[in-house]
Design a protein around this motif. Sequence first.
Motif, PDB file in Angstrom:
ATOM      1  N   GLY A   4       0.853  -1.214  -0.135  1.00  0.00           N
ATOM      2  CA  GLY A   4      -0.164   0.000   0.112  1.00  0.00           C
ATOM      3  C   GLY A   4       0.849   1.264   0.016  1.00  0.00           C
ATOM      4  N   THR A   5       0.257   2.389   0.581  1.00  0.00           N
ATOM      5  CA  THR A   5       0.804   3.580   0.451  1.00  0.00           C
ATOM      6  C   THR A   5       0.823   4.231   1.848  1.00  0.00           C
ATOM      7  OG1 THR A   5      -1.012   4.746  -0.279  1.00  0.00           O
ATOM      8  CG2 THR A   5       0.418   3.828  -1.981  1.00  0.00           C
ATOM      9  N   GLN A   6       1.772   5.246   1.925  1.00  0.00           N
ATOM     10  CA  GLN A   6       1.735   6.201   3.195  1.00  0.00           C
ATOM     11  C   GLN A   6       0.722   7.134   3.440  1.00  0.00           C
ATOM     12  OE1 GLN A   6       6.463   6.286   3.416  1.00  0.00           O
ATOM     13  NE2 GLN A   6       5.508   7.027   5.260  1.00  0.00           N
ATOM     14  N   THR A   7      -0.559   6.650   3.168  1.00  0.00           N
ATOM     15  CA  THR A   7      -1.769   7.819   3.076  1.00  0.00           C
ATOM     16  C   THR A   7      -2.727   6.778   4.079  1.00  0.00           C
ATOM     17  OG1 THR A   7      -2.581   6.380   1.287  1.00  0.00           O
ATOM     18  CG2 THR A   7      -1.380   8.271   0.553  1.00  0.00           C
ATOM     19  N   ALA A   8      -3.903   7.570   4.099  1.00  0.00           N
ATOM     20  CA  ALA A   8      -5.084   7.006   5.076  1.00  0.00           C
ATOM     21  C   ALA A   8      -5.294   5.639   4.577  1.00  0.00           C
ATOM     22  CB  ALA A   8      -6.217   7.804   4.658  1.00  0.00           C
ATOM     23  N   PHE A   9      -5.764   4.974   5.603  1.00  0.00           N
ATOM     24  CA  PHE A   9      -6.130   3.511   5.468  1.00  0.00           C
ATOM     25  C   PHE A   9      -7.355   3.476   4.480  1.00  0.00           C
ATOM     26  CE2 PHE A   9      -3.628   2.766   9.347  1.00  0.00           C
ATOM     27  CZ  PHE A   9      -2.851   1.886   8.882  1.00  0.00           C
ATOM     28  N   ASP A  10      -8.429   4.460   4.898  1.00  0.00           N
ATOM     29  CA  ASP A  10      -9.706   4.737   4.041  1.00  0.00           C
ATOM     30  C   ASP A  10      -9.679   6.136   3.773  1.00  0.00           C
ATOM     31  OD1 ASP A  10     -12.045   4.911   2.851  1.00  0.00           O
ATOM     32  OD2 ASP A  10     -13.074   3.990   4.707  1.00  0.00           O
ATOM     33  N   PRO A  11      -9.295   6.615   2.700  1.00  0.00           N
ATOM     34  CA  PRO A  11      -9.321   8.172   2.430  1.00  0.00           C
ATOM     35  C   PRO A  11     -10.793   8.446   2.166  1.00  0.00           C
ATOM     36  CG  PRO A  11      -8.709   6.882   0.375  1.00  0.00           C
ATOM     37  CD  PRO A  11      -8.500   5.798   1.532  1.00  0.00           C
ATOM     38  N   CYS A  12     -11.658   7.767   2.010  1.00  0.00           N
ATOM     39  CA  CYS A  12     -13.165   7.974   1.916  1.00  0.00           C
ATOM     40  C   CYS A  12     -13.722   7.790   3.198  1.00  0.00           C
ATOM     41  CB  CYS A  12     -13.927   7.373   0.837  1.00  0.00           C
ATOM     42  SG  CYS A  12     -13.190   7.822  -0.842  1.00  0.00           S
ATOM     43  N   TYR A  13     -13.100   7.849   4.214  1.00  0.00           N
ATOM     44  CA  TYR A  13     -13.878   7.739   5.610  1.00  0.00           C
ATOM     45  C   TYR A  13     -14.839   8.679   5.802  1.00  0.00           C
ATOM     46  CZ  TYR A  13     -14.145   7.279  10.947  1.00  0.00           C
ATOM     47  OH  TYR A  13     -14.584   7.078  12.140  1.00  0.00           O
ATOM     48  N   HIS A  14     -16.086   8.350   6.274  1.00  0.00           N
ATOM     49  CA  HIS A  14     -17.133   9.193   6.448  1.00  0.00           C
ATOM     50  C   HIS A  14     -17.517  10.262   5.352  1.00  0.00           C
ATOM     51  CE1 HIS A  14     -17.435   8.467  11.129  1.00  0.00           C
ATOM     52  NE2 HIS A  14     -17.571   7.251  10.346  1.00  0.00           N
ATOM     53  N   ARG A  15     -17.247   9.913   4.247  1.00  0.00           N
ATOM     54  CA  ARG A  15     -17.144  10.999   3.004  1.00  0.00           C
ATOM     55  C   ARG A  15     -18.326  10.203   2.092  1.00  0.00           C
ATOM     56  NH1 ARG A  15     -11.510  12.324   0.637  1.00  0.00           N
ATOM     57  NH2 ARG A  15     -12.776  13.516  -0.468  1.00  0.00           N
ATOM     58  N   ALA A  16     -18.866  10.989   1.112  1.00  0.00           N
ATOM     59  CA  ALA A  16     -19.621  10.546   0.094  1.00  0.00           C
ATOM     60  C   ALA A  16     -18.861   9.738  -0.772  1.00  0.00           C
ATOM     61  CB  ALA A  16     -20.006  11.929  -0.721  1.00  0.00           C
ATOM     62  N   CYS A  17     -17.769   9.744  -0.986  1.00  0.00           N
ATOM     63  CA  CYS A  17     -17.005   8.618  -1.801  1.00  0.00           C
ATOM     64  C   CYS A  17     -16.855   7.118  -1.280  1.00  0.00           C
ATOM     65  CB  CYS A  17     -15.679   9.268  -2.170  1.00  0.00           C
ATOM     66  SG  CYS A  17     -14.452   9.492  -0.874  1.00  0.00           S
ATOM     67  N   ASP A  18     -17.434   7.007  -0.035  1.00  0.00           N
ATOM     68  CA  ASP A  18     -17.363   5.579   0.261  1.00  0.00           C
ATOM     69  C   ASP A  18     -18.214   4.801  -0.216  1.00  0.00           C
ATOM     70  OD1 ASP A  18     -16.950   3.361   1.837  1.00  0.00           O
ATOM     71  OD2 ASP A  18     -17.864   4.072   3.801  1.00  0.00           O
ATOM     72  N   GLY A  19     -18.049   4.398  -1.502  1.00  0.00           N
ATOM     73  CA  GLY A  19     -18.967   3.607  -2.365  1.00  0.00           C
ATOM     74  C   GLY A  19     -18.422   2.285  -2.665  1.00  0.00           C
ATOM     75  N   LEU A  20     -18.905   1.752  -3.800  1.00  0.00           N
ATOM     76  CA  LEU A  20     -18.448   0.409  -4.003  1.00  0.00           C
ATOM     77  C   LEU A  20     -16.772   0.327  -4.568  1.00  0.00           C
ATOM     78  CD1 LEU A  20     -21.601  -0.871  -6.107  1.00  0.00           C
ATOM     79  CD2 LEU A  20     -20.802  -1.848  -3.829  1.00  0.00           C
ATOM     80  N   SER A  21     -16.394   1.346  -4.966  1.00  0.00           N
ATOM     81  CA  SER A  21     -15.035   1.356  -5.508  1.00  0.00           C
ATOM     82  C   SER A  21     -14.026   1.797  -4.365  1.00  0.00           C
ATOM     83  CB  SER A  21     -14.894   2.647  -6.500  1.00  0.00           C
ATOM     84  OG  SER A  21     -15.048   3.978  -5.846  1.00  0.00           O
ATOM     85  N   ASN A  22     -14.626   1.865  -3.151  1.00  0.00           N
ATOM     86  CA  ASN A  22     -13.804   2.307  -1.768  1.00  0.00           C
ATOM     87  C   ASN A  22     -13.555   1.025  -1.025  1.00  0.00           C
ATOM     88  OD1 ASN A  22     -12.500   4.168  -0.108  1.00  0.00           O
ATOM     89  ND2 ASN A  22     -14.088   3.853   1.382  1.00  0.00           N
TER      90      ASN A  22
END
Length: 517
Positions: A292-310
């Motif tokens: 993985g990468t040194q970014t958020a485990f879930d960049p869409c956490y509690h956001r509108a982008c938490d969809g099927l692609s997330n």
Amino acid sequence: MRLRPLARAGLAAALVTGVTGIAAAAPPALAAPVPAAAPALLAAPDIPLANVKAHLSQFASIAAANGGNRAHGRPGYLASVNYVKAQLDAAGFTTSVRSFTYGGATGYNLIADWPGGDTSDVLMIGSHLDSVSSGAGINDNGTGSAAILETALAVARSNFQPARHLRFGWWGAEELGLRGSTNYVSTLPAAERARITGYLNFDMVGSPNPGYFVYDGDNSDGVGAGPGPAGSARIEDSLEAYFASIGVPTRGTDFDGRSDYGPFIQYGIPAGGTFTGAEGRKTAAQVQLWGGTQTAFDPCYHRACDGLSNVSDTALDRNADAIAYSVWDLAQDGGTEPPPGNVVFADDFEAARGWTAGTGDTATAGRFERGDPAATSSGVATQLGTAASGTFDLVTGASAGASAGANDVDGGSTTIVSPAITLPAAASTLTFRWYLAHLNNASSADYLRVRVVAGSSATTVFSQAGAATDRAAAWQSASVSLAAYAGQTVRLSVEAADAGTASLVEAAVDDVRVTSG
């Protein structure tokens, strides 16, 4: 999942090869075994990823048709409850929808009981079903909800009938402060609450930049919020055993009270579960461990982008299978530690306590010894590099050697025998952890057996045969009644064999315990 601090990393365990010697002496003469072997525990089925993702698609469609979310008090949440309930009703579960009120809106918990099992010993598996109002909540927490739903349906498809009673729960209003699970646990009559002897929680198990965290049941990581109630370590061990069997390292995460295990541990109920990370950033060390990468485990956490692609399909698939593994494992053996006052004999093999390696072994390699095992694999894990608990176990050739087949059992059988155990007049029970691993060149002639030796005779009380298929090493639990030996002095004999054509066979035993009462 509610906002929570970044899960801490656990301690990296170094694999240390080498063994502690065991005195070589002839074991007691063994008569032909009485043909009454306890059946091996049933193995968990593979949970189809496609089925789990089909449930996620349903949750996404429900959100799209109901204002873009599945939040508490919104129509999308009730529609999610109705979808899950319909699946469970059709599969033969007994379901109930329990309402509560929070923030001026009605919330719902869905409870599903699988018929059978000891209702005074309930293993419960839960996930929150609600999303935040800003999105569909597919990773948080459609993934946990879908994974336990498909595990429940696998229970029904296999007509699994374990000793413990199985109960599944989908919680409402978790995102507003664990409101649904708190309502459920706190309003149960005390006698009913006492019947729940274990709770497994799954909240965000498909994060797109995943980590593999297991709740630290015994505080073995040594920092943070502390251990769960007594018995939580058994749940942790079960989940870690699955990930070890597929070669995926895990790290501990604390019971910090920010997900639905909170109300259960508040009432002293053993708990555990897995988590793949939320808004916290993956460290360089974690990237090295898991990719993985040194970014958020879930960049869409509690956001509108938490969809099927997330969602990470790999993480979701691994966690769904881990859930099933632990449900099958824990539901069959009870999963709790016996009261200390009832222990007749216990050996976790962290010290040498007088087991005797048999000079009558016919195996030319991979003989049983007390050792610190090294991990080996050949397509699947053939020897685990970790004991079921602690550092040492009884294992067939602890060292890794030059290849996976270097120190496996070869050419016959190998036996190791316990010191004498004087059983009380009351009935006793033998429990232990075990695995038998082999490749598809094995046969039913290969085996792992446990016998009770009384005088010059021996009775096989546990037997697991090999088969012409790949079987990965994974710790399982066994329980055997010793009531027939009440008042006698006995020894336990553990035997493994490569008894057919040349094949790769490994076995191990740990946490041997005899209890009475």
